[in-house]
Motif scaffolding. Structure first.
Motif, PDB file in Angstrom:
ATOM      1  N   UNK A 172       0.799 -21.711 -18.551  1.00 46.63           N
ATOM      2  CA  UNK A 172       1.496 -22.636 -17.665  1.00 46.63           C
ATOM      3  C   UNK A 172       1.741 -22.039 -16.288  1.00 46.63           C
ATOM      4  N   UNK A 173       1.514 -22.840 -15.270  1.00 47.81           N
ATOM      5  CA  UNK A 173       1.671 -22.385 -13.903  1.00 47.81           C
ATOM      6  C   UNK A 173       0.343 -22.446 -13.173  1.00 47.81           C
ATOM      7  N   UNK A 174       0.245 -21.646 -12.110  1.00 54.94           N
ATOM      8  CA  UNK A 174      -0.945 -21.661 -11.264  1.00 54.94           C
ATOM      9  C   UNK A 174      -1.742 -20.374 -11.425  1.00 54.94           C
ATOM     10  N   UNK A 175      -3.027 -20.485 -11.223  1.00 50.69           N
ATOM     11  CA  UNK A 175      -3.942 -19.384 -11.523  1.00 50.69           C
ATOM     12  C   UNK A 175      -3.696 -18.152 -10.662  1.00 50.69           C
ATOM     13  N   UNK A 176      -3.122 -18.314  -9.478  1.00 55.54           N
ATOM     14  CA  UNK A 176      -2.973 -17.196  -8.552  1.00 55.54           C
ATOM     15  C   UNK A 176      -1.652 -16.452  -8.694  1.00 55.54           C
ATOM     16  N   UNK A 177      -0.920 -16.725  -9.760  1.00 55.80           N
ATOM     17  CA  UNK A 177       0.373 -16.034  -9.954  1.00 55.80           C
ATOM     18  C   UNK A 177       0.684 -15.952 -11.440  1.00 55.80           C
ATOM     19  N   UNK A 178       1.783 -15.247 -11.748  1.00 57.40           N
ATOM     20  CA  UNK A 178       2.196 -15.070 -13.139  1.00 57.40           C
ATOM     21  C   UNK A 178       2.478 -16.424 -13.784  1.00 57.40           C
ATOM     22  N   UNK A 179       2.236 -16.510 -15.108  1.00 53.80           N
ATOM     23  CA  UNK A 179       2.595 -17.721 -15.828  1.00 53.80           C
ATOM     24  C   UNK A 179       4.096 -17.969 -15.776  1.00 53.80           C
TER      25      UNK A 179
END
Length: 430
Positions: A172-179
């Motif tokens: 969950x979240x965006x590919x360029x940062x931590x979940x």
């Protein structure tokens, strides 16, 4: 605090007075605290079970102190959310007298629920083996972090911990940062649903066989289930799920778009929905039939260009314009709302999801109903979560037949808490 409740939300509409309840006659002794256990027992209480919540005198369930705390209620919104339709009995489980009381209650119960750390109930002499000597057909549900046996049985676990350890956060979240974790306690809530389902299943089995059983539901086991079909996708492909933000790795176009006035989400779960979106909603039948967008995998490969086309089109008109067109075309869509907007939405108001219910101290408190709608056995009318020990004497009189002399002896021993011992001493002085 709660000043606008009466103006904004309707009073709860009572159920038919002559309608039966699904769990009429079922008694639950509830030792659970925080969220997963109490929410499970609240579901049973809403179905009509008598739930007796055992709490430590004075302090009670730690969830009472989760904010925002109402100064007159002396507990917060989270506790109110998980403990309606229960009776609170304040008993000191560290005293011999207190343990005797709960054993008497268990002898008259159908179900016991607990979510203490592993080993606590055994040390108290209230584990499953001990309880079934008291009541042979007892149904005994333990909600744990990692199970009651094995190398992790001693570990403490809360919702965010199992979110990260199950792999849920990695998805969950965006590919360029931590979940990111879900702020809602989704693992506690879903574990509560599992536990209540398990209890209901055990009750059916007991009704057929006359035999009770132990039930175990762990947060971690449930959290792995909550990763959805990603587990089997991984086993088929060997790849871990990647974070896609608000888009979908499986369907396209699915994601958040911006109208002139606000954000909304669309979900094109199959080719036909995509074709209706393009031809009937944005007026591009040429794209609906284009070979390069013919299948889901084709569209996923061209997600960026497809999102750019849709984004440019959606920016031309406000949300109500697009909502009406998508609804007419059968394209699943929904506006991006805050929690406050959601509970005041037309959908929530029509379903009477949030109402107000009377409270003897503050007049009204809010209530969020279960999503269960029975036709013959409607859920119980909601009664606000109790104060610590509010029903101690009431329950012990009704269920166990205690008289004033018995209460006086218990008060002297501290089994019901120091304040009752003090009250007893003051009565003697007068």
């Amino acid at each position: 605090m709660l000043d606008q409740l009466e103006a904004e939300f309707p009073e709860h509409a009572p159920r038919p007075s002559d309608a039966p309840k699904a769990l009429d006659g079922i008694r639950v002794v509830d030792f659970s605290h925080f969220i997963a256990g109490p929410l499970a027992t609240m579901i049973l209480a809403d179905m009509g079970a008598e739930v007796i919540k055992i709490e430590a005198p004075e302090t009670g369930d730690d969830l009472r102190r989760y904010p925002p705390v109402h100064p007159e209620l002396r507990h917060g919104a989270p506790f109110l959310w998980t403990n309606r339709n229960k009776r609170s009995v304040a008993i000191d489980l560290k005293s011999a007298g207190g343990l005797n009381i709960v054993r008497e209650l268990i002898a008259k119960a159908d179900v016991v629920v607990e979510n203490f750390s592993t080993g606590v109930m055994k040390r108290l002499g209230l584990d499953y083996d001990s309880c079934r000597t008291i009541k042979p057909d007892i149904i005994y549900c333990s909600v744990s972090a990692y199970g009651r046996d094995g190398t992790s049985a001693d570990r403490l676990g809360f919702d965010p911990i199992v979110q990260v350890e199950s792999g849920f956060v990695s998805m969950n979240g965006y590919a360029d940062r931590e979940g990111v974790r879900a702020l809602s306690p989704v693992m506690d809530i879903s574990t509560a649903m599992m536990a209540s389902n398990a209890i209901l299943g055990a009750m059916v089995a007991c009704a057929r066989s006359g035999v009770g059983q132990a039930i175990e539901v762990s947060l971690f086991d449930n959290a792995v289930l909550m990763t959805g079909y990603a587990t089997l996708q991984h086993l088929f492909s060997g790849a871990d799920p990647q974070r896609h933000g608000n888009t979908s790795p499986d369907t396209c176009p699915s994601g958040v778009f911006q109208a002139q006035d606000r954000s909304f989400y669309i979900n094109c779960g199959n080719d036909k929905i995509f074709q209706r979106l393009m031809s009937q909603v944005i007026g591009r039948p040429d794209l609906a039939s284009a070979e390069v967008y013919a299948t889901g995998p084709d569209r996923i490969r061209r997600r960026d260009e497809l999102f750019a086309i849709l984004g440019e089109a959606f920016a031309q008109q406000p949300w109500p314009y697009w909502q009406s067109r998508m609804r007419a075309a059968g394209v699943p869509c929904g506006q991006v709302r805050s929690v406050g907007e959601a509970i005041r939405s037309p959908e929530a108001r029509e379903r009477a999801i949030v109402t107000r219910i009377p409270h003897p101290t503050v007049g009204w408190v809010p209530n969020v109903r279960l999503p269960i709608r029975y036709s013959r056995t409607p859920v119980a009318d909601p009664i606000a979560a109790p104060a610590v020990g509010q029903h101690t004497e009431e329950v012990l009189r009704e269920v166990l037949g205690y008289d004033e002399a018995r209460f006086a002896r218990l008060a002297e021993t501290g089994a019901l808490g120091d304040h009752r011992r003090q009250q007893s001493a003051e009565k003697k002085q007068t």
